[in-house]
Design a protein around this motif. Sequence first.
Motif, short mmCIF file in Angstrom:
data_model
loop_
_atom_site.label_atom_id
_atom_site.label_comp_id
_atom_site.label_asym_id
_atom_site.label_seq_id
_atom_site.Cartn_x
_atom_site.Cartn_y
_atom_site.Cartn_z
N PRO A 572 0.82 -1.22 0.00
CA PRO A 572 0.00 0.00 0.00
C PRO A 572 0.85 1.26 0.00
CG PRO A 572 -0.79 -1.57 1.64
CD PRO A 572 0.51 -2.10 1.15
N HIS A 573 0.44 2.24 -0.80
CA HIS A 573 1.06 3.56 -0.89
C HIS A 573 2.46 3.54 -1.50
CE1 HIS A 573 -2.20 5.02 1.62
NE2 HIS A 573 -1.88 4.14 2.55
N VAL A 574 3.04 2.38 -1.73
CA VAL A 574 4.41 2.28 -2.22
C VAL A 574 4.45 1.78 -3.66
CG1 VAL A 574 6.65 1.15 -1.88
CG2 VAL A 574 5.33 1.93 0.10
N CYS A 575 3.74 0.70 -3.94
CA CYS A 575 3.75 0.14 -5.30
C CYS A 575 2.75 0.81 -6.23
CB CYS A 575 3.47 -1.37 -5.24
SG CYS A 575 4.86 -2.32 -4.58
N THR A 576 1.77 1.51 -5.67
CA THR A 576 0.75 2.14 -6.50
C THR A 576 1.14 3.56 -6.91
OG1 THR A 576 -0.40 2.84 -4.49
CG2 THR A 576 -1.10 0.78 -5.52
N GLN A 662 6.39 10.53 -5.97
CA GLN A 662 5.33 11.32 -5.36
C GLN A 662 5.26 11.11 -3.86
OE1 GLN A 662 3.79 13.62 -7.25
NE2 GLN A 662 5.21 12.83 -8.81
N HIS A 663 5.83 10.00 -3.41
CA HIS A 663 5.96 9.72 -1.97
C HIS A 663 7.43 9.54 -1.65
CE1 HIS A 663 1.62 7.85 -1.73
NE2 HIS A 663 1.61 9.18 -1.85
N ASP A 773 2.68 12.46 5.92
CA ASP A 773 1.78 13.06 4.93
C ASP A 773 1.08 11.99 4.10
OD1 ASP A 773 2.81 15.44 5.84
OD2 ASP A 773 4.23 15.69 4.19
N ILE A 774 1.71 10.82 3.96
CA ILE A 774 1.15 9.76 3.12
C ILE A 774 -0.07 9.13 3.78
CG2 ILE A 774 1.70 7.56 1.99
CD1 ILE A 774 4.61 8.44 1.90
N GLU A 775 -0.13 9.22 5.09
CA GLU A 775 -1.27 8.72 5.88
C GLU A 775 -1.39 7.20 5.83
OE1 GLU A 775 -4.73 10.83 4.59
OE2 GLU A 775 -4.13 12.70 5.60
#
Length: 895
Positions: A572-576, A662-663, A773-775
Amino acid sequence: MEASKPTAGKRFGSRGGKIQLFTNHCVVTVDMTYDKSGHPVDVKDLGRKVLDQVCKKHAVVRNLRFAYDGEKSLFTLVSLSTDSISFPVDLEEPSSRRPDQSPSERDAKRIKRQSRSKTINVVLKYVAKIPMKAIADGLRGLESENYQEALKVLDTVLRQHSANRNCLLVRQSFFHDDVRNSADIGGGVRALRGFHSSFRVTHGGLSLNIDTSATMILEAGSVMNFLLKNQNVKHESEIDWEKAKTMLKNLRIQVNGMEFKITGLSENTCRNQKFLLRQKNGNGEVQESETTVYEYHTRNKMIILNSSADIPCIDVGKSERPCFFPIELCELVSLQRYTKALTIKQRARLVDETRQKPQDKKAAIEHSLRSSRYNDEYMLRSCGITIQPNLSKVEGRILQPPVLLVGNDQNIIPYNGRWNFNNKRLRIPMTIEHWAIVNFSSGCKISQLVEFIKNNARDKGMILHAPVIFEEESHFRREPAQVRVGQMYTHIKATLPQHPQLLLCILPERKNSDLYGPWKRRCLAVEGVSTQCIAPPKNMNNQYITNVLLKINAKIGGVNSFLSVESSEKIPHVCTVPTLILGMDVSHGSTARADVPSIAAVASSRCWPQITRYRAAVRTQSSRVEMIKSLCEPVSDSTQDKGIIREVLEDFVVSSNSLKPQHIIIFRDGVSESQFNQLLNIELSQIIEACKLFDEKWEPKFTLIVAQKNHHTRFFRANPPPPNAPLVQQNVPPGTIIDENVCHPSNSDFYLCAQAGIIGTSRPTHYHVLRDDIEFTADEMQELVHSLCYTCQRSTSSVSLVAPVWYAHLAAAQMAQFKFDEHTETSSNAGVTSAGAPPIPQLPRLHNQCEAKKVKLCKNFGRERNHEKTEEMALHHQLVVAEEEKFYVPKSRAP
């Protein structure tokens, strides 16, 4: 004190099976009262002695209940009679009693002796009232300056309590002078075991964190015996007196019941060192006569000197007024800390002597808690503090290990945090056509080693062609390391027809070979060649060779294993979303070398959406400075250093199909809680500024996490197995996570023990999420951190620290092996810095063949073997996959 409820900002995970644990935190109950504070004079080294004199001479202070921190702060329970009280104190200098004076002369000079004592004006000055209820506010998340000061008051009371019991104080660790608690580690140094205790504000309430601790002390007794052991010689004639002078300076000794501080050694031997002796004759007149230290002690003192005649004397005086003693009359005072750098053997023995099995450590902690008798401390009782006599019980969770993907699309499920490559192929095995073995060791059987390597490589899918073998000629082995490396490279370049892909270097010693630094520097900075250094054991086995091959394969661009969720892009939040992961660390030289610069290292992920590949960037900075200064360098000249972040961003874009992240997830090691604000205001601000300079319209989201290994929280199984069970079963299971009770009452933090505890007691890593910030949810964050502990390419076990930070630590440690001499490149403003200090030595630039090449992004990991495999002579392969045989990682920070 009742446990406060979690605030809205506190997040808890739920994944994993539950486990009952004990922790070395004791519940503290508080009946709220108040406390006061004042400031004495700044006499750091003499503070306690001065205060003792004040108490002896002034009843108003003697009757005052107080806790003193040894420096500037003194805390009392009741108000002072006035806002400021002054006390003059005469403190006699330790070396004012000269041994070269006769008794009659001493009587005559008794009045003058007072003039050589220090007169210190001690001022107790009211500064502020510190309400203890500030701790209750802190438990509710309402932190303030009073909250930190209130904790400082309680910790100072613990220090004062131990000082009253004649303990050696090392910050919040306390050591009794008991030979049963010490062990000889060689060189006249002993490891002294003690305990650490400090108050902590946690989610479960106020607690006392108590742990075993250790420090190094000098072996008390004869100075001569210490020097013989310290220099590993058998006779005083073999002692290096220049080294002895450095070693002895500022140590405390006893002579005839009096205590002195060593200021140096005499220029001449005891037999030849002269001084003026003043004595009264029969008429009462003072006469001066020149004599030697040897004659004075043998004739006037009737002392027979057996070994001091032809060696220097101890000097305890000042430069203008020296005072000498024969060494054999001097004894080192007990409980003196040894702060010099330890040798390889001393470090190994220190680890052996201080290592404890979980149940032994738990028993030692419980004994320290009982023997400390904190509940008898008047100031704690007056503040309403009561410490429960038992260790607290907490509930943890055990996260499932991630599935690893290796060659032939096989899955590996780690067991107890470990796995192996038996009958397994590497995920991306490399082919090495042009390589060589360089042998600096006379005891290694090359043919056997080559056979071992080729057979194991074939089983792992690697293809290794026949190597060229270079043997060092015997007459070079007595030459300096630089000469040996230069001669060997001359031979290599004259023999090999083309640039080698790899040089396998065989060193004669493990960990402390002086060839290692010059060899690495020549390979990385001058020639641009991948190199692997080993020191093979006499009985090589397949596991040893497998470990070497894992490092080699990663160095030349291969991949040993992936996370299964990484290949299926399910993180989650890393590969997408394009995500950059950074690991940051700063390596400092030993405390004895203030001239050696610190090295900052940043390991960065590449080839998104992978999170397994990393590269490293390193810079030097001022010695002992923890904040990284070179993250952003806003310069206009393209030839100048634009900073670490610009460097890693350019690499990420090149290796990730021209995508900007972006992250950005940042893991920072080596930062204490008192430096969290600096981290946010200095380092994170630099990173944000570097991103703006890279593209002013680009605004990535940041998540900043601090990883702490240097803490004193430990966990023990509530239902331990029998003592004869394997150690990995006695320790908490790998994947154990705790995010309640002993964590911060309001901030987002958790403890994770990702590694299998096969040596001593497992040390969990404490992760603090300072910004998100990524939550991430708590479970997403904890799963990501746990998974990153399984991505270290040079290991077949989970490591205790996330791989990016572990890589950064290895990169800094390896580059520290480079020598900072007059040939090292300096900064662009060579000469003198703006502060007037010499310029900081800079690391030599790596050869351009060690810079990362462009690689193709393989989005479909299942078909990755069908893509062209590019050989990456990447900087991260050179620095990240460091030689296990050559690194010593300090115990407090070693995964």
